[in-house]
Design a protein around this motif. Structure first.
Motif, PDB file in Angstrom:
ATOM      1  N   TYR A 105       0.100  42.343  71.488  1.00 14.91           N
ATOM      2  CA  TYR A 105      -1.257  41.762  71.436  1.00 14.91           C
ATOM      3  C   TYR A 105      -1.982  41.844  72.771  1.00 14.91           C
ATOM      4  CZ  TYR A 105       0.503  40.205  66.992  1.00 14.91           C
ATOM      5  OH  TYR A 105       1.035  40.203  65.724  1.00 14.91           O
ATOM      6  N   ASN A 112       3.148  35.729  69.313  1.00 13.06           N
ATOM      7  CA  ASN A 112       3.111  35.494  67.880  1.00 13.06           C
ATOM      8  C   ASN A 112       4.304  34.581  67.598  1.00 13.06           C
ATOM      9  OD1 ASN A 112       2.963  35.511  65.134  1.00 13.06           O
ATOM     10  ND2 ASN A 112       3.724  37.602  64.881  1.00 13.06           N
ATOM     11  N   SER A 135       2.068  48.425  70.733  1.00 14.05           N
ATOM     12  CA  SER A 135       1.756  48.903  69.399  1.00 14.05           C
ATOM     13  C   SER A 135       0.261  49.144  69.264  1.00 14.05           C
ATOM     14  CB  SER A 135       2.189  47.818  68.412  1.00 14.05           C
ATOM     15  OG  SER A 135       1.639  48.063  67.152  1.00 14.05           O
ATOM     16  N   ALA A 188       5.994  48.852  66.883  1.00 16.55           N
ATOM     17  CA  ALA A 188       6.840  48.004  67.726  1.00 16.55           C
ATOM     18  C   ALA A 188       7.958  47.327  66.939  1.00 16.55           C
ATOM     19  CB  ALA A 188       5.977  46.947  68.423  1.00 16.55           C
ATOM     20  N   ARG A 208       0.624  53.515  61.615  1.00 20.19           N
ATOM     21  CA  ARG A 208       1.913  53.440  62.282  1.00 20.19           C
ATOM     22  C   ARG A 208       2.021  54.247  63.582  1.00 20.19           C
ATOM     23  NH1 ARG A 208       2.967  49.373  61.548  1.00 20.19           N
ATOM     24  NH2 ARG A 208       5.077  49.660  62.319  1.00 20.19           N
ATOM     25  N   ASP A 248       7.475  42.006  74.622  1.00 20.63           N
ATOM     26  CA  ASP A 248       6.648  42.488  73.509  1.00 20.63           C
ATOM     27  C   ASP A 248       5.178  42.211  73.831  1.00 20.63           C
ATOM     28  OD1 ASP A 248       5.369  42.935  71.082  1.00 20.63           O
ATOM     29  OD2 ASP A 248       6.998  42.076  69.883  1.00 20.63           O
ATOM     30  N   SER A 275      -1.016  48.766  66.335  1.00 19.68           N
ATOM     31  CA  SER A 275      -1.316  48.059  65.086  1.00 19.68           C
ATOM     32  C   SER A 275      -2.504  47.124  65.225  1.00 19.68           C
ATOM     33  CB  SER A 275      -0.097  47.272  64.620  1.00 19.68           C
ATOM     34  OG  SER A 275       0.831  48.150  64.035  1.00 19.68           O
TER      35      SER A 275
HETATM   36  N1  PLP Z   1       5.631  42.437  67.690  1.00 20.18           N
HETATM   37  C1  PLP Z   1       4.970  41.338  67.309  1.00 20.18           C
HETATM   38  C2  PLP Z   1       5.013  40.144  68.176  1.00 20.18           C
HETATM   39  C3  PLP Z   1       4.252  41.315  66.112  1.00 20.18           C
HETATM   40  O1  PLP Z   1       3.606  40.203  65.738  1.00 20.18           O
HETATM   41  C4  PLP Z   1       4.228  42.469  65.301  1.00 20.18           C
HETATM   42  C5  PLP Z   1       3.496  42.523  64.030  1.00 20.18           C
HETATM   43  O2  PLP Z   1       3.031  41.588  63.470  1.00 20.18           O
HETATM   44  C6  PLP Z   1       4.946  43.571  65.735  1.00 20.18           C
HETATM   45  C7  PLP Z   1       5.634  43.544  66.933  1.00 20.18           C
HETATM   46  C8  PLP Z   1       5.053  44.792  64.872  1.00 20.18           C
HETATM   47  O3  PLP Z   1       4.110  45.706  65.153  1.00 20.18           O
HETATM   48  P1  PLP Z   1       4.112  47.135  64.481  1.00 20.18           P
HETATM   49  O4  PLP Z   1       3.075  47.096  63.403  1.00 20.18           O
HETATM   50  O5  PLP Z   1       3.742  48.037  65.614  1.00 20.18           O
HETATM   51  O6  PLP Z   1       5.454  47.450  63.950  1.00 20.18           O
END
Ligand code: PLP
Length: 398
Positions: free
Chosen positions: A207, A176, A235, A107, A246, A204, A237
């Motif tokens: 989470y 975040n 994501s 993301a 990734r 976004d 992640s």
């Molecule tokens: N968006 C937010 C709000 C995040 O906190 C993070 C990563 O900490 C990301 C995107 C990035 O995610 P990715 O690892 O998919 O690049």
């Protein structure tokens, strides 16, 4: 001599995590016998789930055989993964066509690269505090930003001001750094505002997998009208521990069409497709094959077990704050706990105080914007034992 992009001079020194590392290193050098616990960094610690690891092995084997070898993949990502993600949305009550899904390497790239879709001169609205990528990626292309205050008065969930116009709006929920999560009614107000202002919401949902309250939306597309005004970034992640593997995905609805200055209707889906096929050659087959496993029954079960583990850590931190009477946000449908610095300290003072007295490292809220200067972020991504130990030490301090 090339004329360089002068906008880079307007970026603030990205010193948050390097400054944290520097202060921790100095402390450790001077106190080699002390055990430092890190609850600061937003990276996962649990390994990939067995189902995903097996898929990675299988895909690697396929790449080693002429009959199953894969070269360049389809530009938007493989059908098997886009279909699996579309089905995942369906299971959560949201209708997203596979053609609206673009597979990415995470993301961060997509939330940064989306600036390519919009010209200078837009009113770009970002909350303060905020995930720094939204701010820096706009500064890099010379855009001005309009900040909206997220603070304790609005539970860190700012709402639109009908008297202020925006063209591009960044929303992150679960958030975040604050851990705050918008409900349906609040997101509906944002969607209505965006439609009225002919704006686009960049949502976004990195989470979303941490939301366990069934009444809370996990996608902006759970809100009526959002397909006309929103792009969603997600994501694997945090959902599946893919921070080092990734893979992410971005949903650009077909309905998202805006008029260019010459009157031509421009589909953002078509523009993003053009952008990605020009500047991005896809996420590796091996990773996409393993990512598809995340959306199978077994894969989802295994990933959820890891998320439940982190959420239990979050509860341990949140319960400590409650016992101590410290005001905090997040920690329930989110891996982040955002708390008010006790005793009137600012966030860097608290950082130094906690490092010195109890050797627990978190993230000073000042690193995410002015409104974070009296707040502190702890994450639930550590292991259970060190989370419990960190909170025991914290309780002895306040
Ligand atoms: N968006 C937010 C709000 C995040 O906190 C993070 C990563 O900490 C990301 C995107 C990035 O995610 P990715 O690892 O998919 O690049």
């Amino acid at each position: 001599m090339p004329k360089i992009n002068e906008n880079y001079q307007n970026l603030k020194e990205s010193y948050l995590f390097s400054e944290i590392a520097h202060r921790v290193d100095t402390y450790k050098k001077n106190n080699p016998d002390k055990e430092v616990i890190r609850l600061g960094i937003g990276d996962v610690t649990k390994p990939l789930s067995p189902a995903v690891v097996k898929a990675l092995h299988d895909a690697a084997d396929q790449m080693g055989k002429a009959e199953t070898f894969k070269g360049y993949g389809p530009e938007k990502g493989y059908d098997f993964l886009r279909n699996a993600i579309s089905d995942y949305y369906k299971r959560n009550g949201v209708d997203v066509d596979p053609d609206e899904i673009f597979i990415s390497d995470g993301a961060k790239s997509d939330t940064g690269n989306i600036t390519d879709m919009f010209e200078s001169g837009n009113v770009i609205m970002v909350p303060d505090p905020v995930y720094p990528v939204y701010v820096d990626s706009n500064i890099m292309c010379g855009r001005d930003l309009t900040y909206i205050d997220a603070n304790a008065d609005n539970d860190f969930l700012p709402m639109p001001d009908e008297n202020v116009h925006a063209d591009v709006i960044y929303i992150c929920s679960p958030n975040n750094p604050t851990g705050a999560v918008y409900n349906h009614e609040q997101l509906k107000v944002w969607v209505d505002y965006a439609i009225k202002n002919e704006a686009v919401i960049l949502f976004d949902s990195a989470y979303e997998a941490f939301i366990s309250d069934p009444t809370l939306p996990r996608s902006i597309f759970a809100i009526e009208g959002a397909k006309k005004c929103a792009i969603e970034f997600c994501s694997l992640s945090k959902t599946a521990g893919f921070t080092g593997t990734r893979c992410g995905y971005t949903v650009v609805p077909k309905e998202l069409v805006f008029k260019a200055s010459n009157g031509k209707e421009m589909s953002i889906n078509a523009m993003w497709n053009r952008r990605q096929s020009t500047k991005f050659n896809g996420t590796s087959y091996i990773v996409q094959y393993a990512a598809a496993e995340v959306f199978t029954e077994e894969g989802e079960k295994q990933c959820k077990a890891n998320i439940d583990y982190y959420k239990e850590n979050a509860k341990i931190i949140a319960d400590t704050m409650t016992r101590k009477g410290i005001r905090f946000f997040g920690g329930v449908n989110s891996p982040y706990i955002w708390f008010e610095c006790p005793n009137g300290m600012d966030s860097w003072e608290l950082f130094d105080y906690m490092l010195e007295k109890i050797q627990v490292v978190g993230t000073p809220g000042a690193g995410f914007g002015d409104n974070g200067k009296n707040y502190f972020r702890l994450t639930s991504f550590g292991d259970r034992e060190s989370t419990i130990e960190a909170m025991k030490r914290f309780e002895s301090l306040f």
